[in-house]
Design a protein around this motif. Structure first.
Motif, PDB file in Angstrom:
ATOM      1  N   GLU A  60     -10.543 -78.111 -40.680  1.00  0.00           N
ATOM      2  CA  GLU A  60     -11.395 -78.114 -41.891  1.00  0.00           C
ATOM      3  C   GLU A  60      -9.866 -79.416 -42.305  1.00  0.00           C
ATOM      4  N   ALA A  61      -8.522 -79.252 -42.625  1.00  0.00           N
ATOM      5  CA  ALA A  61      -7.898 -80.126 -43.076  1.00  0.00           C
ATOM      6  C   ALA A  61      -7.855 -81.462 -42.300  1.00  0.00           C
ATOM      7  N   HIS A  62      -7.999 -81.872 -40.732  1.00  0.00           N
ATOM      8  CA  HIS A  62      -7.415 -83.062 -40.570  1.00  0.00           C
ATOM      9  C   HIS A  62      -8.634 -83.861 -39.538  1.00  0.00           C
ATOM     10  N   GLY A  63      -9.811 -82.537 -39.930  1.00  0.00           N
ATOM     11  CA  GLY A  63     -11.167 -83.858 -39.170  1.00  0.00           C
ATOM     12  C   GLY A  63     -11.377 -83.553 -37.979  1.00  0.00           C
ATOM     13  N   ALA A  64     -12.508 -82.932 -37.874  1.00  0.00           N
ATOM     14  CA  ALA A  64     -13.180 -82.294 -35.456  1.00  0.00           C
ATOM     15  C   ALA A  64     -12.315 -83.244 -35.223  1.00  0.00           C
ATOM     16  N   ARG A  97      -3.781 -74.436 -59.553  1.00  0.00           N
ATOM     17  CA  ARG A  97      -3.723 -74.077 -57.757  1.00  0.00           C
ATOM     18  C   ARG A  97      -5.592 -72.800 -57.660  1.00  0.00           C
ATOM     19  N   ALA A  98      -5.888 -72.507 -58.393  1.00  0.00           N
ATOM     20  CA  ALA A  98      -6.962 -71.467 -58.177  1.00  0.00           C
ATOM     21  C   ALA A  98      -7.994 -72.420 -57.842  1.00  0.00           C
ATOM     22  N   VAL A  99      -8.136 -73.444 -59.269  1.00  0.00           N
ATOM     23  CA  VAL A  99      -9.578 -74.532 -58.859  1.00  0.00           C
ATOM     24  C   VAL A  99      -9.433 -75.857 -57.624  1.00  0.00           C
ATOM     25  N   GLU A 100      -8.161 -75.557 -57.284  1.00  0.00           N
ATOM     26  CA  GLU A 100      -7.637 -76.991 -56.829  1.00  0.00           C
ATOM     27  C   GLU A 100      -8.021 -76.154 -55.072  1.00  0.00           C
ATOM     28  N   SER A 101      -7.876 -74.685 -55.206  1.00  0.00           N
ATOM     29  CA  SER A 101      -8.404 -74.523 -53.713  1.00  0.00           C
ATOM     30  C   SER A 101      -9.791 -73.930 -53.395  1.00  0.00           C
ATOM     31  N   GLY A 102     -10.264 -73.265 -54.489  1.00  0.00           N
ATOM     32  CA  GLY A 102     -11.508 -73.104 -55.255  1.00  0.00           C
ATOM     33  C   GLY A 102     -12.693 -74.356 -54.718  1.00  0.00           C
ATOM     34  N   VAL A 103     -12.529 -74.923 -55.056  1.00  0.00           N
ATOM     35  CA  VAL A 103     -12.921 -76.631 -54.925  1.00  0.00           C
ATOM     36  C   VAL A 103     -13.179 -77.049 -53.131  1.00  0.00           C
ATOM     37  N   ARG A 104     -11.679 -76.559 -53.250  1.00  0.00           N
ATOM     38  CA  ARG A 104     -11.719 -76.883 -51.086  1.00  0.00           C
ATOM     39  C   ARG A 104     -12.509 -76.558 -50.586  1.00  0.00           C
ATOM     40  N   ALA A 105     -12.480 -75.696 -50.843  1.00  0.00           N
ATOM     41  CA  ALA A 105     -13.272 -74.735 -49.962  1.00  0.00           C
ATOM     42  C   ALA A 105     -13.921 -74.307 -49.924  1.00  0.00           C
ATOM     43  N   MET A 106     -15.435 -75.057 -50.962  1.00  0.00           N
ATOM     44  CA  MET A 106     -16.413 -74.951 -51.161  1.00  0.00           C
ATOM     45  C   MET A 106     -17.121 -76.179 -50.751  1.00  0.00           C
ATOM     46  N   ALA A 107     -16.076 -77.581 -50.936  1.00  0.00           N
ATOM     47  CA  ALA A 107     -16.661 -78.422 -49.737  1.00  0.00           C
ATOM     48  C   ALA A 107     -16.094 -78.360 -48.194  1.00  0.00           C
ATOM     49  N   ALA A 108     -15.322 -77.350 -48.002  1.00  0.00           N
ATOM     50  CA  ALA A 108     -15.029 -77.438 -46.852  1.00  0.00           C
ATOM     51  C   ALA A 108     -16.512 -75.872 -45.875  1.00  0.00           C
ATOM     52  N   GLY A 109     -17.334 -75.700 -46.714  1.00  0.00           N
ATOM     53  CA  GLY A 109     -18.582 -74.957 -46.424  1.00  0.00           C
ATOM     54  C   GLY A 109     -18.117 -73.637 -46.218  1.00  0.00           C
ATOM     55  N   ARG A 110     -16.187 -73.179 -46.914  1.00  0.00           N
ATOM     56  CA  ARG A 110     -16.374 -71.411 -47.003  1.00  0.00           C
ATOM     57  C   ARG A 110     -16.785 -71.225 -48.739  1.00  0.00           C
ATOM     58  N   GLU A 111     -17.943 -71.007 -48.630  1.00  0.00           N
ATOM     59  CA  GLU A 111     -18.447 -70.428 -49.676  1.00  0.00           C
ATOM     60  C   GLU A 111     -18.038 -68.929 -49.985  1.00  0.00           C
ATOM     61  N   GLN A 112     -17.967 -67.876 -49.988  1.00  0.00           N
ATOM     62  CA  GLN A 112     -17.517 -67.170 -50.593  1.00  0.00           C
ATOM     63  C   GLN A 112     -15.672 -67.171 -50.814  1.00  0.00           C
ATOM     64  N   ASP A 113     -15.055 -67.403 -50.442  1.00  0.00           N
ATOM     65  CA  ASP A 113     -14.057 -67.631 -50.931  1.00  0.00           C
ATOM     66  C   ASP A 113     -13.562 -68.267 -51.606  1.00  0.00           C
ATOM     67  N   GLY A 114     -14.357 -69.894 -51.443  1.00  0.00           N
ATOM     68  CA  GLY A 114     -14.535 -70.656 -52.637  1.00  0.00           C
ATOM     69  C   GLY A 114     -14.808 -69.663 -53.909  1.00  0.00           C
ATOM     70  N   GLU A 115     -15.928 -68.688 -54.002  1.00  0.00           N
ATOM     71  CA  GLU A 115     -16.355 -68.579 -55.372  1.00  0.00           C
ATOM     72  C   GLU A 115     -15.701 -67.609 -55.847  1.00  0.00           C
ATOM     73  N   LEU A 116     -14.784 -66.585 -55.042  1.00  0.00           N
ATOM     74  CA  LEU A 116     -13.534 -65.585 -54.986  1.00  0.00           C
ATOM     75  C   LEU A 116     -13.397 -66.143 -56.074  1.00  0.00           C
ATOM     76  N   LEU A 117     -11.899 -67.667 -56.106  1.00  0.00           N
ATOM     77  CA  LEU A 117     -11.132 -68.003 -56.319  1.00  0.00           C
ATOM     78  C   LEU A 117     -11.613 -68.852 -57.865  1.00  0.00           C
ATOM     79  N   LEU A 118     -12.797 -69.213 -57.910  1.00  0.00           N
ATOM     80  CA  LEU A 118     -13.384 -69.452 -59.326  1.00  0.00           C
ATOM     81  C   LEU A 118     -14.052 -69.022 -59.951  1.00  0.00           C
ATOM     82  N   GLU A 119     -13.818 -67.726 -59.782  1.00  0.00           N
ATOM     83  CA  GLU A 119     -14.373 -65.927 -60.162  1.00  0.00           C
ATOM     84  C   GLU A 119     -12.359 -66.520 -60.992  1.00  0.00           C
TER      85      GLU A 119
END
Length: 298
Positions: free
Chosen positions: A15-19, A271-293
């Protein structure tokens, strides 16, 4: 010994550096580890699992039998910056560096108790101990230091946020506006941990609690506290009084460490929005939704 990396590390590196880059480094990892252990004459006990998200940690014994931990990270993780910060802190509130070699991506560290972090404590006690630990880290950076500033790091992070789902525009715009205002007026330039949270504080023998895994930078204390505010976010979201509990946590942490409430609120939002957007972009939707809420409560 086979150095099979924990799956959490494999996923996080991809996720951080590419496959491709992750696969290349992981393919070279057994050779890197064998060479590092042989050169330092270390005896292996085991690979720490589930371990961290940026490096392989091998629990070892030194020649004199003392326990230690060998941390091996890819070039992109900038272990040289972690080494510089740990050397400057010299064990004050943080894990102690045991060697002074300048090998890229390799750190020999004092052995802590990886199975015991502040997350094992009740929330109120964990926050109290976290506050006591992080305040020790906030010192003047060394002269001619190599660390980026909060303004520089957050400028990089802001760029991908601008391409987020348009449905998130109100939150993203608020987070970016908060970041712009905070960086325009910040005056503190202290050495910061950069990724401080309860899981980054482990039990030790030299001291009850010591921080690990810094992503060091220089700037204001409110930035460093912001990640701690959202610790155990899943519990906050599940609770009926989550929004009010979050506001109380911001105020309590700010007051206990003499940090401006409004600045801590602003950095927590960014920091919460940045992490949430990054999680959503990486396909970690549950994490992203928690952070954005969580961010929506701020």
């Amino acid at each position: 010994m086979a150095f099979e990396p924990p799956q959490r590390l494999v996923r996080a590196l991809g996720e951080a550096h590419g496959a491709s880059a992750a696969a290349d480094w992981l393919g070279r990892l057994p050779g890197i580890a064998e060479e590092a252990l042989s050169r330092r004459k270390l005896d292996v006990e085991r690979v720490q699992a589930p371990g961290g998200r940026s490096s392989l940690v091998v629990l070892v014994r030194q020649q004199d039998g003392r326990p230690a931990a060998l941390k091996i990270a890819p070039e992109q993780a900038r272990a040289d910056l972690e080494r510089a910060a740990l050397a400057h802190w010299n064990g004050w509130g943080v894990v102690k560096l045991l060697d002074d070699e300048a090998d890229d991506g390799q750190l020999l560290l004092e052995r802590l108790h990886p199975e015991v972090s502040l997350r094992s404590l009740p929330e109120a006690k964990a926050l109290l101990e976290a506050a006591g630990t992080v305040r020790r880290l906030w010192i003047e950076p060394p002269a001619g230091h190599p660390f980026e500033t909060v303004a520089e790091r957050t400028a990089r992070q802001a760029e991908p946020m601008r391409g987020a789902d348009p449905a998130l525009a109100p939150l993203v715009d608020a987070a970016l506006a908060a970041r712009d205002e905070l960086t325009a007026s910040g005056a503190e330039l202290l050495l910061l941990h950069g990724n401080f949270r309860q899981g980054k504080v482990l039990g030790g023998d030299r001291a009850p609690w010591l921080a690990v895994g810094p992503e060091p930078l220089v700037g204001e204390r409110a930035y460093d506290l912001a990640r701690l505010v959202r610790d155990r976010v899943e519990d906050l979201v599940a609770a009926s009084g989550g929004p009010s509990a979050t506001r109380r946590r911001v105020n309590k942490l700010a007051d206990s460490l003499e940090v401006d409430r409004a600045r801590l609120h602003g950095w927590t939002l960014f920091r919460a929005v940045e992490s949430g957007v990054r999680a959503m972009a990486a396909g970690r939707e549950q994490d992203g939704e928690l952070l954005l809420e969580f961010a929506g409560w701020l």
